[in-house]
Design an enzyme around this catalytic site. Structure first.
Site, short mmCIF file in Angstrom:
data_model
loop_
_atom_site.label_atom_id
_atom_site.label_comp_id
_atom_site.label_asym_id
_atom_site.label_seq_id
_atom_site.Cartn_x
_atom_site.Cartn_y
_atom_site.Cartn_z
N ASN A 179 -4.64 8.69 1.53
CA ASN A 179 -4.71 8.06 2.73
C ASN A 179 -5.23 9.05 3.84
O ASN A 179 -6.40 9.13 4.43
CB ASN A 179 -3.43 7.05 3.15
CG ASN A 179 -4.01 5.91 3.08
OD1 ASN A 179 -4.86 5.25 2.60
ND2 ASN A 179 -2.99 4.79 3.49
N ASP A 180 -4.13 9.71 4.36
CA ASP A 180 -4.69 10.50 5.54
C ASP A 180 -3.60 11.47 5.65
O ASP A 180 -2.36 11.74 5.22
CB ASP A 180 -4.50 9.66 6.68
CG ASP A 180 -3.19 8.82 6.94
OD1 ASP A 180 -2.33 9.35 6.60
OD2 ASP A 180 -3.72 7.71 7.34
N TYR A 216 -3.79 4.05 9.48
CA TYR A 216 -3.74 4.42 10.88
C TYR A 216 -5.02 4.93 11.84
O TYR A 216 -5.20 4.49 12.71
CB TYR A 216 -2.81 5.76 10.65
CG TYR A 216 -2.30 6.00 11.89
CD1 TYR A 216 -2.46 5.60 13.27
CD2 TYR A 216 -1.46 7.44 12.03
CE1 TYR A 216 -1.75 6.09 14.18
CE2 TYR A 216 -0.82 7.74 13.16
CZ TYR A 216 -0.89 7.04 14.31
OH TYR A 216 -0.40 7.37 15.40
N ASP A 246 0.70 -1.09 0.03
CA ASP A 246 0.12 0.05 0.01
C ASP A 246 0.95 1.10 -0.14
O ASP A 246 0.44 2.33 -0.49
CB ASP A 246 -1.00 -0.01 1.14
CG ASP A 246 -2.07 -0.74 1.09
OD1 ASP A 246 -2.26 -1.17 0.00
OD2 ASP A 246 -2.75 -1.38 1.89
#
Length: 289
Positions: A142-143, A185, A69
């Site tokens: 993602n973040d 996360y 990923d």
């Protein structure tokens, strides 16, 4: 079909799987290009064309990633700018964004035959308005994560939406993720599993000093700002998709909203998300019971 191969040779056996993928794609009439740095490793194998990254992305129809990923995340930063779809072959552990496992490389034939679907994954626009007037920015698949720095014992986070304070908390950090990043996360911090094609911004807290810490899911049109109050002149750290973007002082403001960019993810197996969640997150738990 023109394929840009994007390998992560740090992963165990990634070179072998990359060569296997090239062999399958070439047998289906695809043309392969890779970055110049791989010439010494793969040489004239399969008549691979070696170019700069920009030339590879501009010329290709599809990007095939061999790695995990994290490799897909790194690739997404350039793929999203050029609107090129990504197909991931998982050579790592979890691999939620990968369409294929390394044991399924033969299914690449379906890619060349057009037997696949593409989903647009929402991304986040992350900006830092610095005290000195400078502005830093990045986009996240993602973040975006803000954590207290090593020089700071305590940090209070003030989170606002459209100017109204949503949460004022003391914690080790805060996470703002897309639906794609919900299984990263954010999941470890107690956030929910969200179908990756949903449009939303998820807000999770890391070790909040509160009995009522809960994840909040915002609409994709939300304009969110974060102000860190660091005790003792320390700093907070902002990372975007795992890469540090800034050290934050008390007067810096982080602004998070929907990005104009999206990442296109190819799915060959069809509806692979929940089977992946069950196989990689739930099964180990069941086996120990």
């Amino acid at each position: 079909m023109k394929i840009y191969m994007y390998p992560n040779l740090v992963k165990p056996n990634s070179r072998k799987y990359t060569e296997q993928a090239c062999a399958v794609l070439i047998s289906e009439g695809a043309q392969i290009c890779m970055e110049e740095e791989y010439r010494e490793i793969f040489g004239e194998l399969y008549e691979i064309e070696y170019l700069s990254q920009t030339e590879c992305v501009e010329k290709c129809d599809v990007i095939v990633v061999t790695g995990g990923d994290g490799t897909i995340l790194r690739c997404s930063s350039v793929a999203s700018k050029y609107g090129k779809p990504i197909l991931g072959i998982n050579c790592g552990t979890l691999g939620f964004m990968a369409s294929l496992e390394f044991t399924e490389i033969e299914k690449l034939r379906l890619l060349c035959r057009g037997e696949y679907t593409v989903t647009d994954r929402m991304m986040l626009s992350v900006k830092v308005k610095c005290e000195n007037g400078e502005e830093l920015s990045a986009d996240a698949l993602n973040d975006a994560v803000i954590i207290k720095g090593e020089d700071c014992k305590i940090t209070d986070f003030e989170v606002s939406k459209s100017g109204s304070v949503i949460s004022s908390l003391r914690a080790d950090g805060v996470i703002f993720s897309t639906a794609t990043g919900a299984t990263a996360y954010s999941l470890s911090a107690g956030g929910p599993i969200i179908e990756p094609d949903m449009q939303c911004i998820e807000f999770s807290q890391i070790c909040a000093h509160s009995l009522f810490a809960r994840t909040i899911v915002f609409s994709p049109s939300s304009h969110i700002s974060v102000h860190c109050h660091n005790r003792g002149g320390g700093h907070a750290i902002l990372t975007v998709d795992g890469t540090q973007l800034a050290k934050l002082s008390d007067r810096d403001i982080v602004v998070i909203e929907r990005s104009q960019l999206t990442t296109q993810i190819i799915d060959i197996t069809g509806g692979s998300f929940f089977p992946t969640v069950n196989r990689k997150l739930m099964t180990p738990l069941k086996e120990t019971m």
